[in-house]
Write a protein that holds these residues in place. Structure first.
Motif, PDB file in Angstrom:
ATOM      1  N   LEU A  84       0.850  -1.185   0.000  1.00 40.45           N
ATOM      2  CA  LEU A  84       0.000   0.000   0.000  1.00 40.45           C
ATOM      3  C   LEU A  84       0.883   1.231   0.000  1.00 40.45           C
ATOM      4  O   LEU A  84       1.774   1.362   0.861  1.00 40.45           O
ATOM      5  CB  LEU A  84      -0.906   0.011   1.241  1.00 40.45           C
ATOM      6  N   LYS A  85       0.662   2.129  -0.945  1.00 39.27           N
ATOM      7  CA  LYS A  85       1.449   3.358  -1.021  1.00 39.27           C
ATOM      8  C   LYS A  85       1.000   4.321   0.071  1.00 39.27           C
ATOM      9  O   LYS A  85      -0.199   4.578   0.244  1.00 39.27           O
ATOM     10  CB  LYS A  85       1.294   4.008  -2.391  1.00 39.27           C
ATOM     11  N   LEU A  86       1.950   4.853   0.814  1.00 38.37           N
ATOM     12  CA  LEU A  86       1.687   5.797   1.900  1.00 38.37           C
ATOM     13  C   LEU A  86       2.431   7.094   1.599  1.00 38.37           C
ATOM     14  O   LEU A  86       3.659   7.128   1.622  1.00 38.37           O
ATOM     15  CB  LEU A  86       2.136   5.210   3.244  1.00 38.37           C
ATOM     16  N   ASN A  87       1.695   8.131   1.320  1.00 32.75           N
ATOM     17  CA  ASN A  87       2.308   9.396   0.926  1.00 32.75           C
ATOM     18  C   ASN A  87       2.792  10.189   2.139  1.00 32.75           C
ATOM     19  O   ASN A  87       2.384   9.954   3.272  1.00 32.75           O
ATOM     20  CB  ASN A  87       1.311  10.245   0.132  1.00 32.75           C
ATOM     21  N   GLY A  88       3.650  11.179   1.865  1.00 32.78           N
ATOM     22  CA  GLY A  88       4.115  12.077   2.911  1.00 32.78           C
ATOM     23  C   GLY A  88       5.368  11.585   3.600  1.00 32.78           C
ATOM     24  O   GLY A  88       5.816  10.447   3.409  1.00 32.78           O
ATOM     25  N   ARG A  89       5.933  12.453   4.415  1.00 33.42           N
ATOM     26  CA  ARG A  89       7.161  12.138   5.156  1.00 33.42           C
ATOM     27  C   ARG A  89       6.854  11.199   6.318  1.00 33.42           C
ATOM     28  O   ARG A  89       6.061  11.510   7.187  1.00 33.42           O
ATOM     29  CB  ARG A  89       7.809  13.429   5.662  1.00 33.42           C
ATOM     30  N   PHE A  90       7.492  10.050   6.333  1.00 43.38           N
ATOM     31  CA  PHE A  90       7.233   9.032   7.356  1.00 43.38           C
ATOM     32  C   PHE A  90       7.497   9.589   8.751  1.00 43.38           C
ATOM     33  O   PHE A  90       8.522  10.200   9.008  1.00 43.38           O
ATOM     34  CB  PHE A  90       8.126   7.812   7.117  1.00 43.38           C
ATOM     35  N   GLN A  91       6.543   9.355   9.657  1.00 42.07           N
ATOM     36  CA  GLN A  91       6.709   9.728  11.058  1.00 42.07           C
ATOM     37  C   GLN A  91       6.624   8.514  11.977  1.00 42.07           C
ATOM     38  O   GLN A  91       7.510   8.294  12.783  1.00 42.07           O
ATOM     39  CB  GLN A  91       5.639  10.754  11.454  1.00 42.07           C
ATOM     40  N   ALA A  92       5.549   7.756  11.862  1.00 34.24           N
ATOM     41  CA  ALA A  92       5.368   6.600  12.738  1.00 34.24           C
ATOM     42  C   ALA A  92       4.328   5.670  12.135  1.00 34.24           C
ATOM     43  O   ALA A  92       3.487   6.077  11.333  1.00 34.24           O
ATOM     44  CB  ALA A  92       4.936   7.039  14.133  1.00 34.24           C
ATOM     45  N   ILE A  93       4.374   4.407  12.567  1.00 36.68           N
ATOM     46  CA  ILE A  93       3.395   3.432  12.104  1.00 36.68           C
ATOM     47  C   ILE A  93       3.207   2.383  13.188  1.00 36.68           C
ATOM     48  O   ILE A  93       4.143   2.050  13.922  1.00 36.68           O
ATOM     49  CB  ILE A  93       3.828   2.784  10.764  1.00 36.68           C
ATOM     50  N   TYR A  94       1.978   1.894  13.308  1.00 38.34           N
ATOM     51  CA  TYR A  94       1.674   0.792  14.218  1.00 38.34           C
ATOM     52  C   TYR A  94       0.835  -0.218  13.463  1.00 38.34           C
ATOM     53  O   TYR A  94      -0.176   0.131  12.839  1.00 38.34           O
ATOM     54  CB  TYR A  94       0.904   1.270  15.452  1.00 38.34           C
TER      55      TYR A  94
END
Length: 379
Positions: free
Chosen positions: A185-195
């Protein structure tokens, strides 16, 4: 020794639905609670055991088998120690897995504890630890560049979730051969955090502008189902650790500014009845840490533990009304948490009677050759 000061302020926010993003005006009313002074331990923990290890990095636990996995670096090699904690007063090494690389960037442990997924500076390694005395490699996955993170593993160990160059990738790890990608899945924007939930049901992703709710039930077709501007949470755009309750209804978001620790915050959000994201309430933590902090939920998602380099361990309870209540703190001799994404840096047992912390003491910019794995316990 000067003890740290904790200030917990409650931030009352109007409920916000992702469907009304254009109309949102945040309500930032701060109600400061009385200052609490944390002694060396107001939580009842005390040191019960220690395993010495130079250049200790991160630790994970297999509670069912009473094992700890401790990553470390040494000149020209890195690896993971497998440590027997059946007698926590005298932890004992039973084996060592060497990664064949200079630096173990991260690792996760399956819920059963029988597999390790180790990210090095050149590949992702799947390690069988069913027999902890003889860990062995089952397969590898080549990586390119530094923009690669392990972000979760399913409870049954069938899926591994990684983030690579703006995409969430779902890997099938049921077989012992090479890893197979089954969805992305494409996730746009500057990566910050993921759970990512270990139940393979949902995930949350934060970039520099928004918080997203993801549906990952079908690994071949993961999708975004809701979003909310981080400004709704009073975010300063430096989202730190991110975690969620077992059912996904309660989302805990850390927010910090490494150049101004006074604006380090803790925020809560929830899924509403229609599947959208809403501000539930927020909390403000006056943290001295310039390196952020790690968080874990325990006690049926009613106990929130935070670990900061300067202030040590902090416990905050989440009341029935989702209010934040400061419970106490414990100083921990440490200077930097190297674990990432809210998972690493420390581990609280499910019964909340033990805390395991990898400690590396720093002098200036160099990591000193002292430290190891320290076990704290309480009755």
């Amino acid at each position: 020794m000067k003890t740290p000061m904790f200030l917990l302020g409650i931030v009352l926010s109007s409920m916000f639905s992702s469907a009304h993003a254009a109309d949102f005006t945040p309500l930032m009313t701060h109600i400061a609670a009385p200052q609490e002074e944390a002694k060396d331990s107001t939580l009842g923990f005390k040191v019960i055991g220690h395993f010495p290890q130079e250049y200790a990095l991160d630790a994970k636990l297999d509670e069912s088998r009473k094992l700890a996995f401790l990553s470390f670096i040494q000149p020209e090699q890195s690896g993971i120690r497998v440590i027997d904690l059946s007698n926590p007063e005298s932890p004992n090494e039973i084996s060592t897995y060497l990664t064949g690389s200079l630096f173990p960037r991260d690792f996760v442990v399956s819920d059963s504890g029988k597999r390790l997924y180790v990210l090095t500076d050149r590949d992702l390694q799947i390690v069988d630890t069913e027999n902890p005395k003889f860990p062995k490699v089952l397969g590898t996955y080549d990586i390119r560049g530094d923009d690669f993170r392990i972000v979760g593993v399913s409870k049954e160990g069938g899926r591994l979730y990684v983030y690579e160059r703006g995409q969430l990738k779902i890997l099938d790890v049921k077989d012992t051969g090479p890893l197979k990608e089954v969805g992305r899945l494409k996730l746009n924007g500057r990566f910050q955090a993921i759970y990512v939930s270990p139940t393979d049901q949902f995930a949350y992703f934060a970039n520099d502008k928004n918080l997203y709710s993801l549906n990952i039930r079908n690994p071949r077709r993961p999708r975004i189902v809701a979003s909310m501007p981080l400004v709704a949470l009073g975010s300063y755009g430096n989202t730190g650790p991110l975690t969620a309750s077992d059912d996904g209804d309660l989302i805990v978001i850390g927010d910090f500014d490494q150049f101004n620790p006074a604006v380090s915050n803790l925020r809560l959000a929830q899924l509403d009845s229609k599947g959208g994201l809403s501000v539930l309430m927020g909390g403000m933590l006056n943290l001295k840490s310039r390196g952020g902090y790690s968080i874990q939920l325990r006690g049926r998602n009613r106990s929130l533990y935070l670990m900061t380099p300067e202030e040590g361990l902090i416990k905050i309870s989440v009341s029935e009304r989702k209010a934040l209540v400061f419970e106490g703190g414990m100083r921990v001799p440490m200077s930097k948490q190297i674990g990432t994404f809210g998972r690493g840096g420390f581990y609280v047992s499910k019964d909340e009677k033990q805390v395991v912390v990898p400690i590396t003491v720093r002098h200036g910019e160099d990591i000193a050759t002292i430290g190891g794995l320290t076990i704290y316990g309480r009755d």
